[in-house]
Design a protein around this motif. Structure first.
Motif, PDB file in Angstrom:
ATOM      1  N   SER A  63       0.687  -1.296   0.011  1.00 16.38           N
ATOM      2  CA  SER A  63      -0.031  -0.148  -0.374  1.00 16.38           C
ATOM      3  C   SER A  63       1.005   1.393  -0.310  1.00 16.38           C
ATOM      4  N   LEU A  64       0.870   2.301  -1.186  1.00 15.42           N
ATOM      5  CA  LEU A  64       1.632   3.116  -1.221  1.00 15.42           C
ATOM      6  C   LEU A  64       0.757   4.654  -1.261  1.00 15.42           C
ATOM      7  N   ALA A  65       1.563   4.787  -0.352  1.00 19.95           N
ATOM      8  CA  ALA A  65       0.346   6.654   0.211  1.00 19.95           C
ATOM      9  C   ALA A  65       1.545   7.755  -0.735  1.00 19.95           C
ATOM     10  N   SER A  66       0.149   8.337  -1.299  1.00 20.30           N
ATOM     11  CA  SER A  66       0.448   9.424  -2.623  1.00 20.30           C
ATOM     12  C   SER A  66       1.174  10.355  -1.873  1.00 20.30           C
ATOM     13  N   LEU A  67       2.528  10.675  -2.340  1.00 22.04           N
ATOM     14  CA  LEU A  67       2.461  12.744  -2.168  1.00 22.04           C
ATOM     15  C   LEU A  67       1.834  13.868  -1.880  1.00 22.04           C
ATOM     16  N   ALA A  68       1.521  14.341  -1.658  1.00 19.38           N
ATOM     17  CA  ALA A  68       0.586  15.500  -1.312  1.00 19.38           C
ATOM     18  C   ALA A  68       1.838  17.187  -2.454  1.00 19.38           C
TER      19      ALA A  68
END
Length: 207
Positions: free
Chosen positions: A116-121
């Motif tokens: 699960s990869l969180a997106s960079l804001a």
């Protein structure tokens, strides 16, 4: 000379011309003879690919099937922006090349579950100089991002050499790995020294 074409998506060469996709859309340009510079970066990439291919041959048939199943659920994008799916073999080689890049042990068995990869804001790369006015010399690059990237995720940073301001696009082949971070929880980081190790010298004064 570069011609911006109105024909459909195309990639490859024919009759001395090369079709590709750039910032302005589909392009057609005169072909150039292929080069084999055999740089340290290029030879290292070939060695990583060769070692991963050898590992694939050592897997059991069941393990290979697990990679084929995982690959069928993932989508990638080619140079023309079109979606396609990797084969299980190509996905295995890609994953193990990435692991070799960060000094991790290779995956020798069954395919793992997708992470699960969180997106960079937000992400930005800003240059720093030794003076406010021209002429001036580049002294560093500062990266900033939000949010931080926690362990066990690893961020791999790739960068190109200095390019002409008129250059409209950067191809994957223009990039080299200059550093990797685990965890990547800092809010800013200077990467100039890592860039110099990869590319040798900074841009000329004034650029």
């Amino acid at each position: 000379m570069q011609i911006v074409s109105t024909f459909g998506a195309a990639s490859g060469s024919a009759g001395g011309f090369v079709a590709s996709r750039g910032r302005t859309g589909q392009q057609l340009r005169a072909g150039r003879p292929a080069r084999q510079p055999r740089t340290a970066s290029q030879q290292n990439a070939r060695a990583l690919t060769g070692s991963a291919a050898s590992l694939w041959r050592s897997l059991s048939a069941t393990a290979r099937t697990s990679w084929n199943v995982l690959a069928s659920t993932l989508s990638s994008t080619d140079a023309l922006g079109q979606a396609f799916r990797l084969s299980g073999y190509a996905l295995f080689v890609s994953c193990n090349r990435n692991l070799s890049t960060i000094g991790a042990s290779p995956v020798l068995g069954f395919a793992p579950a997708p992470p699960s990869l969180a997106s960079l804001a937000g992400f930005a790369a800003a240059p720093t100089y030794d003076a406010l006015e021209m002429p001036r010399d580049l002294t560093g690059f500062n990266l900033s991002w939000n949010p931080g990237i926690p362990a066990p995720l690893v961020a791999v940073l790739r960068a190109s050499a200095s390019l002409s301001p008129a250059r409209g696009n950067v191809r994957p082949s223009d990039l080299r790995v200059i550093s990797w971070f685990q965890p990547w929880a800092f809010s800013s980081l200077s990467v100039f020294n890592s860039w110099l190790l990869a590319w040798g010298s900074p841009p000329p004064s004034g650029q």
